[in-house]
Design an enzyme around this catalytic site. Structure first.
Site, mmCIF file in Angstrom:
data_model
loop_
_atom_site.group_PDB
_atom_site.id
_atom_site.type_symbol
_atom_site.label_atom_id
_atom_site.label_comp_id
_atom_site.label_asym_id
_atom_site.label_seq_id
_atom_site.Cartn_x
_atom_site.Cartn_y
_atom_site.Cartn_z
ATOM 1 N N HIS A 95 0.842 -1.202 0.000
ATOM 2 C CA HIS A 95 0.000 0.000 0.000
ATOM 3 C C HIS A 95 0.880 1.257 0.000
ATOM 4 C CE1 HIS A 95 -3.080 2.827 1.693
ATOM 5 N NE2 HIS A 95 -3.865 2.094 0.923
ATOM 6 N N SER A 97 -9.568 -14.887 -2.295
ATOM 7 C CA SER A 97 -9.506 -13.433 -2.263
ATOM 8 C C SER A 97 -10.872 -12.837 -2.582
ATOM 9 C CB SER A 97 -8.472 -12.946 -3.276
ATOM 10 O OG SER A 97 -8.421 -11.537 -3.269
HETATM 11 C C1 LIG Z 1 -6.813 0.047 2.973
HETATM 12 C C2 LIG Z 1 -5.420 -0.382 3.140
HETATM 13 C C3 LIG Z 1 -4.526 0.403 3.868
HETATM 14 C C4 LIG Z 1 -4.942 1.716 4.478
HETATM 15 O O1 LIG Z 1 -5.665 1.446 5.634
HETATM 16 P P1 LIG Z 1 -6.718 2.499 6.204
HETATM 17 O O2 LIG Z 1 -7.192 1.839 7.457
HETATM 18 O O3 LIG Z 1 -7.789 2.659 5.173
HETATM 19 O O4 LIG Z 1 -5.968 3.766 6.441
HETATM 20 C C5 LIG Z 1 -3.244 -0.054 4.056
HETATM 21 N N1 LIG Z 1 -2.851 -1.226 3.524
HETATM 22 C C6 LIG Z 1 -3.666 -2.006 2.815
HETATM 23 C C7 LIG Z 1 -3.160 -3.305 2.274
HETATM 24 C C8 LIG Z 1 -4.990 -1.617 2.590
HETATM 25 O O5 LIG Z 1 -5.817 -2.415 1.890
#
Ligand SMILES: *Cc1c(COP(=O)(O)O)cnc(C)c1O
Length: 270
Positions: A20, A220
């Site tokens: 992410h 998934s």
């Molecule tokens: C959505 C997501 C995030 C961000 O998380 P939030 O709680 O929305 O800030 C981080 N990593 C992954 C893999 C995600 O799917």
């Protein structure tokens, strides 16, 4: 990642090119070196490339913070925490964080038993509340092994433990999440996850019939397919990357919605 840095102060962060974007943001804020590891065709971090990157780095920067993604953003793949820890172990101390924002609740109930959590070698795990639980406000849970979490010494007058970076924060979010988890319970959550996986399987079948070349990792809720016309992307708010789009079958995405999307896609093709 701050907890990981406290445990291994000089270790770089190793994350895959599918991690992410918040990982890059956190690394910048924390002054951590971020090393990008290649992913395999299925979207998981490549343990061979992790070994290769560690080999290039560890003379200079010993130790590794491995950031595994449990349910990658675009493809929904589950990194194998055990495999990655083993791959990194020969190069020194390893800390593994499992970013399970989307996939934690799914992995916990997935029939294929992904290796994603503490008993598979993670040191900390984060899970969002507004994804699989469907909370109306952003919230989530971060868990870490007890010995990694410092004893808190917050100001006496707040009369609360506080391990967060911010001070004032939403108690409402915590109560909403607690209430939802109490309402669902283990069985309710399991039923929800299996239902979402069923819809994802259904979506992959329908999208194949619509000629959109779907792909979906085992267990998934993310199904990728060929990026449709801008009109359809707009109408369905589809997240796209290059020539692919995806849908995520969280709880409110039912078979009827999938049918409607596929009808749109077929109409456009004709
Ligand atoms: C959505 C997501 C995030 C961000 O998380 P939030 O709680 O929305 O800030 C981080 N990593 C992954 C893999 C995600 O799917």
């Amino acid at each position: 990642m701050a907890t990981a840095r406290t445990a291994l102060p000089h270790a770089p962060v190793y994350a895959s090119d599918q991690a992410h974007y918040s990982v890059g943001k956190a690394a910048r804020l924390l002054g951590l070196q971020l090393i990008t590891v290649a992913s395999r065709p299925d979207g998981t971090m490549d343990p061979g490339d992790l070994r290769c990157k560690l080999h290039q780095q560890t003379d200079q920067f010993p130790g590794a913070i491995v950031l595994a993604t449990i349910g990658t953003t675009m493809r929904g793949a589950y990194d194998d925490v055990t495999l990655l820890r083993d791959a990194a172990a020969m190069f020194g101390d390893v800390y593994v964080h499992a970013d399970a924002a989307l996939g934690g609740f799914i992995a916990a109930h997935a029939p294929s038993l992904p290796r994603w959590s503490f008993r598979h070698g993670a040191d900390s795990v984060s899970i969002s509340g507004h994804k699989m639980i469907g909370m109306p406000v952003p919230c989530g849970v971060v868990l870490a092994r007890r010995h990694l979490v410092p004893d808190v010494s917050s100001a006496e007058y707040v009369q609360a433990t506080d391990r967060t970076l911010g001070c004032s924060r939403s108690g409402l979010a915590a109560v909403l999440m607690w209430s939802a988890l109490r309402r669902l319970g283990y069985t309710g959550m399991r039923t929800r996850v299996l239902g979402c996986l069923d819809v994802a399987r259904y979506a992959a079948d329908r999208l194949a019939e619509a000629g959109t070349r779907p792909s979906r990792p085992t267990d998934s809720v993310v199904v990728c397919f060929d990026r449709p016309t801008p009109e359809i992307v707009d109408r369905w708010h589809l997240a796209c990357e290059g020539d692919r789009a995806h849908i995520v079958t969280v709880a409110h995405v039912d078979r009827a919605a999938v049918d409607e999307l596929c009808a749109d896609l077929s109409r456009m093709r004709r």
